[in-house]
Design a protein around this motif. Structure first.
Motif, mmCIF file in Angstrom:
data_model
loop_
_atom_site.group_PDB
_atom_site.id
_atom_site.type_symbol
_atom_site.label_atom_id
_atom_site.label_comp_id
_atom_site.label_asym_id
_atom_site.label_seq_id
_atom_site.Cartn_x
_atom_site.Cartn_y
_atom_site.Cartn_z
ATOM 1 N N UNK A 341 17.104 44.621 37.043
ATOM 2 C CA UNK A 341 16.568 43.719 38.056
ATOM 3 C C UNK A 341 16.291 42.383 37.380
ATOM 4 N N UNK A 342 15.945 41.378 38.163
ATOM 5 C CA UNK A 342 15.615 40.078 37.612
ATOM 6 C C UNK A 342 14.174 40.004 37.128
ATOM 7 N N UNK A 343 13.442 41.148 37.213
ATOM 8 C CA UNK A 343 12.073 41.217 36.698
ATOM 9 C C UNK A 343 12.056 41.977 35.375
ATOM 10 N N UNK A 344 11.008 41.722 34.572
ATOM 11 C CA UNK A 344 10.849 42.409 33.284
ATOM 12 C C UNK A 344 10.184 43.768 33.493
ATOM 13 N N UNK A 345 10.849 44.652 34.228
ATOM 14 C CA UNK A 345 10.294 45.971 34.556
ATOM 15 C C UNK A 345 10.490 46.944 33.404
ATOM 16 N N UNK A 346 11.699 46.965 32.817
ATOM 17 C CA UNK A 346 11.992 47.855 31.695
ATOM 18 C C UNK A 346 13.177 47.255 30.939
ATOM 19 N N UNK A 384 19.129 50.744 9.908
ATOM 20 C CA UNK A 384 17.873 50.113 10.315
ATOM 21 C C UNK A 384 18.002 49.531 11.723
ATOM 22 N N UNK A 385 16.859 49.250 12.309
ATOM 23 C CA UNK A 385 16.895 48.659 13.636
ATOM 24 C C UNK A 385 15.521 48.303 14.148
ATOM 25 N N UNK A 386 15.539 47.665 15.294
ATOM 26 C CA UNK A 386 14.302 47.293 15.975
ATOM 27 C C UNK A 386 14.599 47.161 17.459
ATOM 28 N N UNK A 387 13.712 47.683 18.285
ATOM 29 C CA UNK A 387 13.836 47.431 19.717
ATOM 30 C C UNK A 387 12.470 47.195 20.318
ATOM 31 N N UNK A 388 12.479 46.466 21.418
ATOM 32 C CA UNK A 388 11.260 46.205 22.174
ATOM 33 C C UNK A 388 11.416 46.857 23.549
ATOM 34 N N UNK A 389 10.585 47.795 23.864
ATOM 35 C CA UNK A 389 10.552 48.349 25.221
ATOM 36 C C UNK A 389 9.563 47.506 26.023
ATOM 37 N N UNK A 390 10.100 46.544 26.761
ATOM 38 C CA UNK A 390 9.271 45.569 27.476
ATOM 39 C C UNK A 390 9.012 46.075 28.894
ATOM 40 N N UNK A 391 7.744 46.398 29.164
ATOM 41 C CA UNK A 391 7.309 46.819 30.498
ATOM 42 C C UNK A 391 6.370 45.747 31.048
ATOM 43 N N UNK A 392 6.885 44.515 31.076
ATOM 44 C CA UNK A 392 6.033 43.360 31.368
ATOM 45 C C UNK A 392 5.372 43.410 32.724
ATOM 46 N N UNK A 393 6.098 43.798 33.750
ATOM 47 C CA UNK A 393 5.540 43.848 35.094
ATOM 48 C C UNK A 393 4.383 44.849 35.150
ATOM 49 N N UNK A 394 4.573 46.013 34.501
ATOM 50 C CA UNK A 394 3.525 47.029 34.480
ATOM 51 C C UNK A 394 2.303 46.537 33.708
ATOM 52 N N UNK A 395 2.539 45.806 32.602
ATOM 53 C CA UNK A 395 1.425 45.296 31.807
ATOM 54 C C UNK A 395 0.569 44.315 32.581
ATOM 55 N N UNK A 402 -7.429 42.110 31.524
ATOM 56 C CA UNK A 402 -7.765 41.945 30.113
ATOM 57 C C UNK A 402 -7.031 40.758 29.493
ATOM 58 N N UNK A 403 -6.392 39.989 30.352
ATOM 59 C CA UNK A 403 -5.671 38.823 29.862
ATOM 60 C C UNK A 403 -4.247 39.110 29.436
ATOM 61 N N UNK A 404 -3.727 40.298 29.791
ATOM 62 C CA UNK A 404 -2.363 40.645 29.396
ATOM 63 C C UNK A 404 -1.354 39.852 30.217
ATOM 64 N N UNK A 405 -0.357 39.277 29.526
ATOM 65 C CA UNK A 405 0.731 38.611 30.238
ATOM 66 C C UNK A 405 2.027 39.419 30.140
ATOM 67 N N UNK A 406 1.900 40.683 29.748
ATOM 68 C CA UNK A 406 3.049 41.577 29.649
ATOM 69 C C UNK A 406 2.659 42.842 28.920
ATOM 70 N N UNK A 407 3.666 43.631 28.543
ATOM 71 C CA UNK A 407 3.421 44.871 27.803
ATOM 72 C C UNK A 407 4.693 45.212 27.036
#
Length: 766
Positions: A341-346, A384-395, A402-407
């Protein structure tokens, strides 16, 4: 019931083969191999047992497709080989165009994350390709592709418990040669391939080269993107591949080859198709399965580079020595929008960074009635690696107060592996018709792992500049899980460590009824490496290796020079299966994942490959596969309900017709491939592909002087839509309706195979 089915199949094969043996013996008496007509069954050479042999002499279930057949059929990538190899899955994974999902006989690995080991080994000229990123190889200057089914633990070692796929490049002839070909086709396909060789010193030193520039517009597009100015093509192709080879023929007995290759794939990240409308935004179900939405950048990159050295010395008529050394590196930053989606859901931006070196010294010894191959093998790899599981909308919804602008749950780390192995395998004649194969390999493996894992109440990306204007603050890494950071520099002083050793045997009997008919029976064992959990959220022990025990009974048979029938019955026991269990915690930031050896299954089946030369011009090929699966141990959470990417039936029927004219030879090809129902994940039927058939046709032409050539290929003529990957973060209610899963949305996503395409190739060689 499973054992009864297997026993009945064995009985049926025994009866059939007994009936075939007498005619085959009569055929041998009537005509020797020297008197057979030129047209007829092809004599196929393979290196499945690390020495050159006839396909019909090798007591292993193998599919081999040579350069001419690859060209005539228009096969361009490794994944297309699955059509011609029974019980084989070679598909492009979710999220990228270059990551390989490989299963043979129900054994493989679905998750391409660093640290997880594959179950099917991929080899380029005997050099192991350790990671699935970039393993969807484009075919360039290839001599043949071999698919070896069943565990190859003795000669090929760890991570070949399902089988192995060998990519063999063409040897040089020593003459000056140059070939140029161009391809245009559907979706604005425009490819250029250049290959050739030049003698630097006549009959002694040659240099060869290959270059490919492969481009195609997307099958679909990103309908909505949260970032402006992006390339919105989806399922496009933008890839370059290069090879350089230096061959030194010091004498008739000593050969050296130094080879370099590099691939750079800049195709866009692949967006998935929403099978359900979003609950949180207006992203509905698109009209095309190749259309998507995204809130991430659409760019993607896969870079691969390798260097190998081969030294082959024929000491005398009986003894040969060989050294193969390699160094391979890969780097892949990628953007995978799980929810599309166009939102930062997952959203999951990620980086994979791998390198490895290998050394192998091999000896072959042949004498009357005996052949031996043995050696030592060293592997040193870092994944090696790195990933970000961004659940911004949920955060923002859950923690906005609490001042969260994402998760973001951030995970990074390395799994490093060192292994040493020694192996030997020999075939011994017990009588003039009966022989025995004995093989063994001992592997010692040491691994260490470091994992950083934690939660941030904001949206973060792996590097600065990942999205326009994004700058990552220094020291942003989250708390580590495995290991200890004593000086606060983000480097683990004491990674988690483990070691394993394994003895993998092979025992076989071969009975050569006559020169055209062979029985074989074998037992073989293979293992997939033990590993740590790269997503670990608690300090857990590593999972032990997976083990496969396999039994086979088969025939290799030629009936005269017109009909070939190769049939194999198999039963394998897949034990100590590594499985990730997902355990929801107290809130959205506490998602525990536990790794353990918690499952076991049995797969029984049959594979048949048949060739009928109807006339000098017309040939038919039939490949059949059948698998029957039972789950014997099921302590996984959630429980397994079947095997992933494993249809019960596979079938391919192909016809080849050669027409000779004053303008040159025309070769007409057509094949129909059927793949039965299969699920995408072992724990869910939410993503389930019904059986489908695919029709392909082509015509290839070569001028009478052999200089000019061309071909026209039509693939997936009926435009079948079929799943090859997906994500199922959604809840299915008892009444069949759906509810939100992780991220708070209905995330049920599918990735699809190629649609109908047509392409034309024209080339010139001298």
């Amino acid at each position: 019931m499973r054992n009864n089915l297997f026993n009945k199949s064995l009985c049926a094969l025994a009866v059939t083969s007994a009936l075939l043996s007498a005619p085959a013996a009569m055929a041998q008496d009537q005509a020797s191999a020297e008197n057979k007509k030129e047209a007829g069954l092809e004599k196929i050479q393979v290196t499945a047992r690390k020495t050159t042999e006839s396909l019909q002499e090798v007591p292993v279930s193998i599919t081999s497709i040579g350069a001419m057949e690859l060209s005539e059929k228009g096969i361009e990538t490794l994944t297309e080989i699955q059509q011609f190899a029974p019980n084989t899955t070679l598909q492009t994974s979710r999220g990228t165009n270059s990551t390989l999902t490989a299963f043979i006989r129900g054994v493989g690995q679905q998750d391409p994350l660093w640290g997880y080991e594959p179950g099917v080994g991929i080899y380029i000229d005997d050099v192991y390709v350790a990671r699935p990123q970039g393993a969807v190889l484009d075919l360039l200057d290839v001599e043949r592709i071999e698919v070896l089914r069943g565990p190859q633990g003795t000669l090929y070692g760890k991570n070949t418990i399902g089988g192995a796929v060998k990519y063999v490049t063409k040897p040089m002839s020593g003459d000056t040669q140059f070939t140029a070909r161009g391809t245009v086709g559907s979706y604005n396909q425009r490819d250029v391939k250049l290959t050739g060789q030049i003698p630097l010193v006549d009959d002694t030193l040659f240099v060869g080269f290959g270059y490919a520039d492969l481009n195609r517009d997307g099958y679909g597009e990103y309908l909505v993107s949260a970032l402006d100015g992006q390339d919105k093509e989806n399922y496009n192709k933008d890839l370059t591949a290069s090879r350089l080879t230096l061959e030194y023929h010091a004498s008739d007995d000593l050969f050296m080859r130094l080879a370099w290759d590099k691939t750079k794939d800049k195709s866009n990240a692949k967006g998935g198709y929403r099978l359900l409308p979003s609950l949180l935004t207006d992203a509905g179900v698109p009209d095309s399965v190749y259309d998507s939405y995204t809130s991430l950048p659409t760019w993607n990159l896969v870079e691969l580079e390798g260097l190998s050295l081969t030294v082959d010395w024929t000491v005398n008529d009986n003894l040969g020595l060989k050294y193969v050394g390699s160094k391979r590196d890969s780097y892949s930053p990628t953007n995978i929008d799980f929810d599309n989606t166009q939102l930062d859901i997952f959203d999951v931006p990620a980086v994979y960074d791998d390198n490895n070196t290998t050394h192998e010294i091999q000896a072959t010894y042949r004498t009357e009635g005996m052949s031996l191959v043995g050696g030592v093998y060293l592997y040193d790899g870092e994944s090696c690696g790195q990933f970000e599981a961004i659940l911004g909308f949920l955060g923002r919804f859950a923690y906005g107060g609490l001042g969260a602008d994402g998760l973001t749950r951030e995970v990074s780390g390395c799994n490093n592996s060192e292994s040493q192995a020694a192996y030997v395998q020999g075939s011994f004649d017990l009588t003039d018709k009966l022989s025995m194969t004995l093989g063994a390999r001992y592997t010692k493996e040491d691994k260490d792992a470091s994992v950083f894992n934690g939660v941030l109440l904001t949206n973060v990306y792996p590097e600065s500049g990942w999205i326009p204007g994004y700058e990552r603050p220094a020291g942003q890494l989250v708390p580590m899980v495995l290991g200890t950071d004593t000086n606060g520099d983000g480097v683990l002083d004491a990674p988690k460590k483990a070691d394993w050793s394994r003895f993998t045997p092979r025992v076989g009997l071969e009975y050569q009824v006559n020169s055209d008919f062979m029985w074989f029976a074998s037992y073989a064992q293979g293992f997939k490496s033990g590993t740590f959990n790269p997503r670990a959220t608690i300090n857990e022990p590593a999972a032990d290796p997976e083990v496969v025990d396999s039994f086979e009974l088969g025939i290799k048979s030629d009936w005269g020079n017109d009909f070939r029938a190769n049939v194999t019955l198999f039963q394998l026991k897949h034990k100590d299966r590594q499985y990730i269990g997902i355990l929801p915690g107290e809130d959205a930031t506490d998602l525990q994942q536990l790794l353990g050896n918690v499952a076991e299954n049995t797969v029984s089946g049959i594979e048949g490959e048949f060739t009928y030369v109807a006339t000098d011009a017309l040939t038919f090929d039939l490949a059949l596969g059948y698998t029957n699966v039972s789950i014997d141990k099921n302590d996984a959470i959630p429980p397994l309900i079947g095997l992933a990417s494993t249809p019960k039936y596979t079938m391919n029927l192909a016809a080849n017709y050669v027409l000779s004219t004053d303008l040159g030879d025309f070769v007409f090809n057509a094949n129909y491939y059927y793949r039965d129902d299969y699920r995408l994940f072992e724990t869910s039927d939410l993503l389930y592909q019904d059986g489908y058939g695919m029709l392909n046709a082509s015509v290839a032409w070569e001028s009478t002087d052999g200089n000019w050539f061309g071909s026209l290929h039509m693939k997936n003529i009926t435009d079948e839509e079929y799943l090859v990957g997906g994500y199922d973060f959604v809840v299915q209610n008892a009444d069949g309706s759906y509810g939100p899963g992780l991220g708070g949305d209905q995330t049920l996503i599918g990735y699809y195979g190629d649609p109908r395409t047509v392409h034309l190739t024209v080339g010139y060689r001298f």
